[in-house]
Design a protein around this motif. Structure first.
Motif, mmCIF file in Angstrom:
data_model
loop_
_atom_site.group_PDB
_atom_site.id
_atom_site.type_symbol
_atom_site.label_atom_id
_atom_site.label_comp_id
_atom_site.label_asym_id
_atom_site.label_seq_id
_atom_site.Cartn_x
_atom_site.Cartn_y
_atom_site.Cartn_z
ATOM 1 N N THR A 69 -4.423 -22.753 29.543
ATOM 2 C CA THR A 69 -3.045 -23.105 29.223
ATOM 3 C C THR A 69 -2.489 -22.274 28.072
ATOM 4 O O THR A 69 -3.215 -21.864 27.171
ATOM 5 N N GLU A 70 -1.179 -22.070 28.083
ATOM 6 C CA GLU A 70 -0.532 -21.396 26.965
ATOM 7 C C GLU A 70 -0.436 -22.309 25.749
ATOM 8 O O GLU A 70 -0.181 -21.853 24.637
ATOM 9 N N GLY A 71 -0.625 -23.614 25.926
ATOM 10 C CA GLY A 71 -0.594 -24.551 24.810
ATOM 11 C C GLY A 71 0.817 -24.942 24.416
ATOM 12 O O GLY A 71 1.806 -24.464 24.984
ATOM 13 N N TYR A 74 3.999 -22.120 22.334
ATOM 14 C CA TYR A 74 4.551 -20.859 22.833
ATOM 15 C C TYR A 74 6.051 -20.798 22.586
ATOM 16 O O TYR A 74 6.768 -21.792 22.712
ATOM 17 N N HIS A 118 -0.567 -16.899 17.061
ATOM 18 C CA HIS A 118 -1.606 -17.756 16.492
ATOM 19 C C HIS A 118 -1.122 -18.387 15.193
ATOM 20 O O HIS A 118 -0.077 -18.024 14.642
ATOM 21 N N ARG A 178 -8.640 -28.234 17.424
ATOM 22 C CA ARG A 178 -9.012 -26.957 18.003
ATOM 23 C C ARG A 178 -9.912 -26.129 17.098
ATOM 24 O O ARG A 178 -9.858 -26.202 15.880
ATOM 25 N N HIS A 181 -8.640 -19.752 17.114
ATOM 26 C CA HIS A 181 -8.310 -19.037 18.356
ATOM 27 C C HIS A 181 -6.990 -18.294 18.228
ATOM 28 O O HIS A 181 -6.175 -18.546 17.338
ATOM 29 N N HIS A 183 -3.818 -17.074 20.993
ATOM 30 C CA HIS A 183 -3.272 -17.149 22.346
ATOM 31 C C HIS A 183 -2.817 -15.771 22.801
ATOM 32 O O HIS A 183 -2.391 -14.948 21.977
ATOM 33 N N LYS A 185 -0.923 -13.519 26.367
ATOM 34 C CA LYS A 185 -0.449 -13.347 27.737
ATOM 35 C C LYS A 185 -0.438 -11.848 28.029
ATOM 36 O O LYS A 185 -0.152 -11.041 27.141
ATOM 37 N N THR A 205 -2.893 -15.601 31.314
ATOM 38 C CA THR A 205 -2.701 -16.409 30.109
ATOM 39 C C THR A 205 -4.075 -16.831 29.623
ATOM 40 O O THR A 205 -4.844 -17.419 30.390
ATOM 41 N N GLN A 207 -6.951 -17.236 25.882
ATOM 42 C CA GLN A 207 -7.138 -17.426 24.453
ATOM 43 C C GLN A 207 -8.343 -16.612 24.011
ATOM 44 O O GLN A 207 -9.303 -16.420 24.773
ATOM 45 N N GLY A 286 -3.729 -27.509 24.876
ATOM 46 C CA GLY A 286 -3.339 -26.700 23.729
ATOM 47 C C GLY A 286 -3.813 -27.281 22.422
ATOM 48 O O GLY A 286 -3.997 -26.577 21.446
#
Length: 318
Positions: A69-71, A74, A118, A178, A181, A183, A185, A205, A207, A286
């Motif tokens: 997932t993009e979380g 975004y 991030h 979390r 990390h 993210h 794309k 997409t 991480q 996310g």
């Protein structure tokens, strides 16, 4: 820890309202980024796309890489730029990412756009600067930087003829629940326009992750050490699937082995299918921060921080 680096591609703006938390007397000395490198079940399930994490010596594609997932953090409209720090303080990190075509012997994909975003050293994302990082941390506005609240630590780079992009940033902090990390794309088919990247489609997409021993050592340093609480290790993360490079684990090399504050170089190869399209839904959550930090009302499925009125439109994935 790092030197000052000016980014003249955007207009600086800083929201000064203090939403909670404290810093030691005298404030935080902002150090910005100075390039240290020459030239150069629930939410644990992941889906797999036609992406490869690395190439072998003869150029053949290796195991496919996980797509997630993009979380919830975004934002559309990130700027095309190499240095995304905007003066945010932290341990320098240079990322070298190589985009290859997994359907064609892992040949380079020139012109592919890699987008990353991030959190900062205390766990805050631009556009969501009051969203609670968990544990105990100063308010984001207390970092002393001149970073723009809706753009810091976000950006695109366009791949060169060898499919390579490089970013200059800082080592990310963490937020509950979390692990550390970044993210990302990978886009193809679009073009740079008005300072950002428009059109085309998203092919991947994902991480990027960091080894626990390196992350935990970094978090003992300033300014990271001002964020206290329970850090989530890789094995306990809701997104990382344990697959090493296949799951997005970066290869990290210190600039100076005896001094981690000098920074790291991180690298990974990203194989994509230029004909495929990824929605960003992916697997894994996310990770929305909890409600025990002093920086605002906790979210319920989405960040509490509302982007400023002139910020890019949010495209959140809960």
């Amino acid at each position: 820890m790092t030197g000052n680096h000016k980014d003249t591609s955007i207009t600086r703006r800083r929201a000064l309202a203090v939403t909670g938390g404290t810093v030691a007397a005298g404030g935080l000395a902002v150090a910005g980024y100075q390039s240290a490198f020459a030239g150069t079940a629930t939410e644990t399930e992941t889906t797999t796309t036609a992406t490869a994490s690395a190439t072998s010596a003869d150029g053949a594609c290796m195991t496919l890489m996980s797509s997630v997932t993009e979380g919830p953090y975004y934002l559309d409209g990130a700027l095309v730029r190499k240095d995304i720090t905007e003066g945010k303080s932290g341990v320098p990190l240079t990322l070298r990412l190589t985009v290859v075509d997994a359907t064609d012997g892992c040949t380079p994909v020139p012109g592919a756009a890699v987008e990353i975003w991030h959190c900062d050293a205390w766990g805050y994302y631009s556009g969501y600067t009051t969203a609670n990082p968990g544990g105990s941390a100063p308010a984001e506005s207390e970092d002393g930087s001149t970073a723009a609240d809706d753009t810091y630590l976000r950006g695109y780079q366009i791949a060169n003829a060898n499919g390579v992009v490089k970013f200059e940033t800082i080592f990310p902090g963490w937020y509950t629940p979390r692990t550390c990390h970044i993210h990302l794309k990978v886009h193809t088919g679009g073009a740079k326009e008005d300072g950002t990247y428009e059109g085309g489609k998203v092919n991947h997409t994902g991480q990027l992750f960091f080894a626990d021993d390196i992350a935990e050592e970094i978090f003992t340093l300033e300014p990271y050490a001002r964020h206290s609480g329970t850090y989530t290790r890789l094995d306990d993360d809701m997104v990382y699937d344990g697959g090493g490079a296949v799951g997005g684990l970066l290869t990290l090399k210190p600039v100076k082995k005896a001094d981690p504050s000098k920074g790291y170089k991180g690298s990974l190869t990203l194989g994509v299918d230029p004909d495929a399209e990824n929605t960003g839904a992916g697997g894994g959550g996310g990770g929305t921060p909890p409600g025990d930090a002093p920086t605002g009302t906790p979210p319920s499925g989405a960040p509490t921080g509302t982007p400023p009125s002139d910020a890019p439109t949010a495209s959140a994935s809960s």
